[in-house]
Design a protein around this motif. Structure first.
Motif, PDB file in Angstrom:
ATOM      1  N   MET A  55      30.811   8.075 -30.946  1.00 34.63           N
ATOM      2  CA  MET A  55      30.479   8.785 -29.720  1.00 34.63           C
ATOM      3  C   MET A  55      31.359  10.022 -29.593  1.00 34.63           C
ATOM      4  N   THR A  56      30.769  11.135 -29.155  1.00 37.43           N
ATOM      5  CA  THR A  56      31.512  12.366 -28.959  1.00 37.43           C
ATOM      6  C   THR A  56      32.543  12.200 -27.846  1.00 37.43           C
ATOM      7  N   ARG A  57      33.730  12.736 -28.055  1.00 36.60           N
ATOM      8  CA  ARG A  57      34.765  12.641 -27.021  1.00 36.60           C
ATOM      9  C   ARG A  57      34.358  13.422 -25.783  1.00 36.60           C
ATOM     10  N   GLN A  58      34.714  12.882 -24.617  1.00 40.35           N
ATOM     11  CA  GLN A  58      34.411  13.509 -23.347  1.00 40.35           C
ATOM     12  C   GLN A  58      35.650  14.230 -22.808  1.00 40.35           C
ATOM     13  N   GLY A  59      35.450  15.046 -21.782  1.00 39.54           N
ATOM     14  CA  GLY A  59      36.547  15.573 -20.984  1.00 39.54           C
ATOM     15  C   GLY A  59      37.625  16.309 -21.752  1.00 39.54           C
ATOM     16  N   PHE A  60      38.878  16.043 -21.364  1.00 38.61           N
ATOM     17  CA  PHE A  60      40.022  16.726 -21.952  1.00 38.61           C
ATOM     18  C   PHE A  60      40.063  16.532 -23.462  1.00 38.61           C
ATOM     19  N   GLY A  61      39.860  15.307 -23.920  1.00 35.69           N
ATOM     20  CA  GLY A  61      39.894  15.035 -25.349  1.00 35.69           C
ATOM     21  C   GLY A  61      38.838  15.789 -26.126  1.00 35.69           C
ATOM     22  N   GLY A  62      37.707  16.063 -25.480  1.00 35.07           N
ATOM     23  CA  GLY A  62      36.646  16.808 -26.131  1.00 35.07           C
ATOM     24  C   GLY A  62      36.991  18.269 -26.365  1.00 35.07           C
ATOM     25  N   ARG A  63      38.025  18.757 -25.694  1.00 31.22           N
ATOM     26  CA  ARG A  63      38.474  20.139 -25.862  1.00 31.22           C
ATOM     27  C   ARG A  63      39.535  20.279 -26.947  1.00 31.22           C
ATOM     28  N   LEU A  76      45.553  14.507 -12.790  1.00 26.87           N
ATOM     29  CA  LEU A  76      45.849  15.325 -11.615  1.00 26.87           C
ATOM     30  C   LEU A  76      47.142  14.883 -10.938  1.00 26.87           C
ATOM     31  N   SER A  77      47.353  13.582 -10.845  1.00 28.66           N
ATOM     32  CA  SER A  77      48.602  13.089 -10.265  1.00 28.66           C
ATOM     33  C   SER A  77      49.786  13.456 -11.144  1.00 28.66           C
ATOM     34  N   ALA A  78      49.570  13.446 -12.461  1.00 30.19           N
ATOM     35  CA  ALA A  78      50.639  13.825 -13.387  1.00 30.19           C
ATOM     36  C   ALA A  78      51.031  15.287 -13.206  1.00 30.19           C
ATOM     37  N   LEU A  79      50.055  16.135 -12.902  1.00 28.39           N
ATOM     38  CA  LEU A  79      50.330  17.557 -12.728  1.00 28.39           C
ATOM     39  C   LEU A  79      50.881  17.876 -11.343  1.00 28.39           C
ATOM     40  N   SER A  80      50.395  17.143 -10.329  1.00 31.74           N
ATOM     41  CA  SER A  80      50.758  17.478  -8.947  1.00 31.74           C
ATOM     42  C   SER A  80      51.857  16.619  -8.356  1.00 31.74           C
ATOM     43  N   GLY A  81      52.010  15.398  -8.894  1.00 28.91           N
ATOM     44  CA  GLY A  81      52.958  14.462  -8.316  1.00 28.91           C
ATOM     45  C   GLY A  81      52.440  13.786  -7.054  1.00 28.91           C
ATOM     46  N   LEU A  82      51.197  14.044  -6.677  1.00 21.80           N
ATOM     47  CA  LEU A  82      50.615  13.475  -5.465  1.00 21.80           C
ATOM     48  C   LEU A  82      50.009  12.093  -5.752  1.00 21.80           C
ATOM     49  N   GLN A 113      41.723  24.079 -18.285  1.00 23.16           N
ATOM     50  CA  GLN A 113      40.277  24.302 -18.365  1.00 23.16           C
ATOM     51  C   GLN A 113      39.528  23.038 -17.976  1.00 23.16           C
ATOM     52  N   HIS A 114      40.042  21.910 -18.439  1.00 22.10           N
ATOM     53  CA  HIS A 114      39.449  20.619 -18.091  1.00 22.10           C
ATOM     54  C   HIS A 114      39.502  20.385 -16.584  1.00 22.10           C
ATOM     55  N   VAL A 115      40.656  20.638 -15.965  1.00 22.36           N
ATOM     56  CA  VAL A 115      40.811  20.437 -14.525  1.00 22.36           C
ATOM     57  C   VAL A 115      39.843  21.340 -13.751  1.00 22.36           C
ATOM     58  N   VAL A 116      39.756  22.603 -14.151  1.00 21.06           N
ATOM     59  CA  VAL A 116      38.860  23.536 -13.463  1.00 21.06           C
ATOM     60  C   VAL A 116      37.405  23.127 -13.648  1.00 21.06           C
ATOM     61  N   THR A 117      37.052  22.664 -14.839  1.00 24.33           N
ATOM     62  CA  THR A 117      35.682  22.214 -15.096  1.00 24.33           C
ATOM     63  C   THR A 117      35.309  21.046 -14.206  1.00 24.33           C
ATOM     64  N   ARG A 118      36.223  20.078 -14.079  1.00 24.12           N
ATOM     65  CA  ARG A 118      35.947  18.929 -13.214  1.00 24.12           C
ATOM     66  C   ARG A 118      35.780  19.365 -11.759  1.00 24.12           C
ATOM     67  N   GLN A 119      36.592  20.329 -11.317  1.00 20.97           N
ATOM     68  CA  GLN A 119      36.458  20.831  -9.955  1.00 20.97           C
ATOM     69  C   GLN A 119      35.106  21.509  -9.767  1.00 20.97           C
TER      70      GLN A 119
END
Length: 232
Positions: free
Chosen positions: A1-9, A77-83, A121-127
Motif C-alpha cells: 500500500m502507498t504511504r499516506q500523509g507525512f510518510g508519503g512525502r 501537531l502536539s509535538a510541534l505546538s506542545g498543546l 507541507q503535511h500540516v498545511v495540507t491537512r489544514q
C-alpha cells in the motif's frame, strides 16, 4: 500500500530511518493510541494498519474526523505546538503497528534529515483538507457529500474486486472493509443517520454500491465519482 500523509512525502530511506528510531508499539482493533486532551507529545508513526480519528464536540457528541493509513505521523501537531491532543486516535479494521518517538527526538530527526519542509507541507495540507471538508458540508447536497466521503475512503483502504462481480460489465469495483456505523459516516460529513441510510438505499438502487455488515462494495467507482462531482 502507498504511504499516506507525512510518510508519503519522504523518500523510502528517510521513512525507514524514522521508523528505526522509534520504539515498537502494537495496538489491537479498537484500542486507543492517542486520547483527546492528553498532554503527552510523543509522535506515533503508523507503519501498518488503519486508524480512526475522532473528536468530542462541546455538546458531548463524538464525531469521526478521518481515517488514516500507513505512513501517517499521528500526534505531530502536539509535538510541534506542545498543546494538548485535539483528537482521539483508535486502531480500526484490525491491528496497527506503530513506532513511537518523543517530540524532541522527532523534531531533531526532522532537522537532521532535512524533512522539516515536508512536515510543514503535511500540516498545511491537512489544514486545507479540513477547510475543504467544512466547505463541502456547508454547500454540497447529501448525495455529493456521501459520495465524496466514500471516494476518500476508497483511496485510503479500498481493495480492488477480483474477479469482478457478475453483471459488473468491466467497471472498476472496490471493496471497503471497515466497521463504521451509519451514524459515524453521517457525522463525518454532517448528515443524519436517516439521510445516510436514504442515500445508501439510492446508491444500491442504481447499482453503484452493495452493503453488508462490515463492508461497502463500490460496484462502479466511475459513477460514484460522477455523483461526487454533481454530474449525475
Amino acid at each position: 500500500m502507498t504511504r499516506q500523509g507525512f510518510g508519503g512525502r519522504l523518500p523510502d530511506d528517510a521513512w525507514r530511518k524514522l521508523l528505526q528510531a522509534g520504539a515498537t508499539r502494537r495496538y489491537s482493533d479498537g484500542q486507543t493510541i492517542i486520547s483527546q486532551g492528553d498532554r503527552d507529545t510523543a509522535v506515533f508513526l503508523l507503519a501498518s494498519g488503519t486508524v480512526k480519528i475522532t473528536t468530542v464536540r462541546p455538546d458531548g457528541e463524538q464525531v469521526l474526523l478521518a481515517l488514516r493509513g500507513p505512513g501517517e505521523a499521528l500526534g505531530e501537531l502536539s509535538a510541534l505546538s506542545g498543546l494538548p491532543r485535539t483528537a482521539t486516535v483508535v486502531a480500526a479494521g484490525g491491528a496497527c503497528l506503530t513506532r513511537v518517538l518523543s517530540s524532541d527526538r522527532f523534531r531533531a530527526l526532522a532537522r537532521e534529515m532535512g524533512t522539516e519542509g515536508a512536515l510543514w507541507q503535511h500540516v498545511v495540507t491537512r489544514q486545507a483538507e479540513s477547510e475543504a471538508l467544512r466547505a463541502e458540508m456547508a454547500t454540497l447536497p447529501s448525495a455529493q457529500r456521501l459520495a465524496a466521503m466514500l471516494l476518500r475512503t476508497v483511496a485510503l483502504i479500498g481493495h480492488d474486486v477480483d474477479p469482478a462481480p457478475a453483471g459488473h460489465g468491466g467497471r472498476h469495483a472496490v471493496t471497503i472493509r471497515l466497521g463504521l456505523s451509519q451514524r459515524e459516516l453521517g457525522d463525518s460529513v454532517g448528515l443524519s443517520r436517516t439521510s445516510v441510510a436514504a442515500e445508501f438505499a439510492r446508491l444500491r438502487s442504481i447499482g453503484v454500491v452493495r452493503t453488508g455488515r462490515r463492508f461497502v462494495a463500490i460496484l462502479d467507482v466511475g459513477r460514484l465519482r460522477e455523483i461526487a462531482e454533481g454530474a449525475v
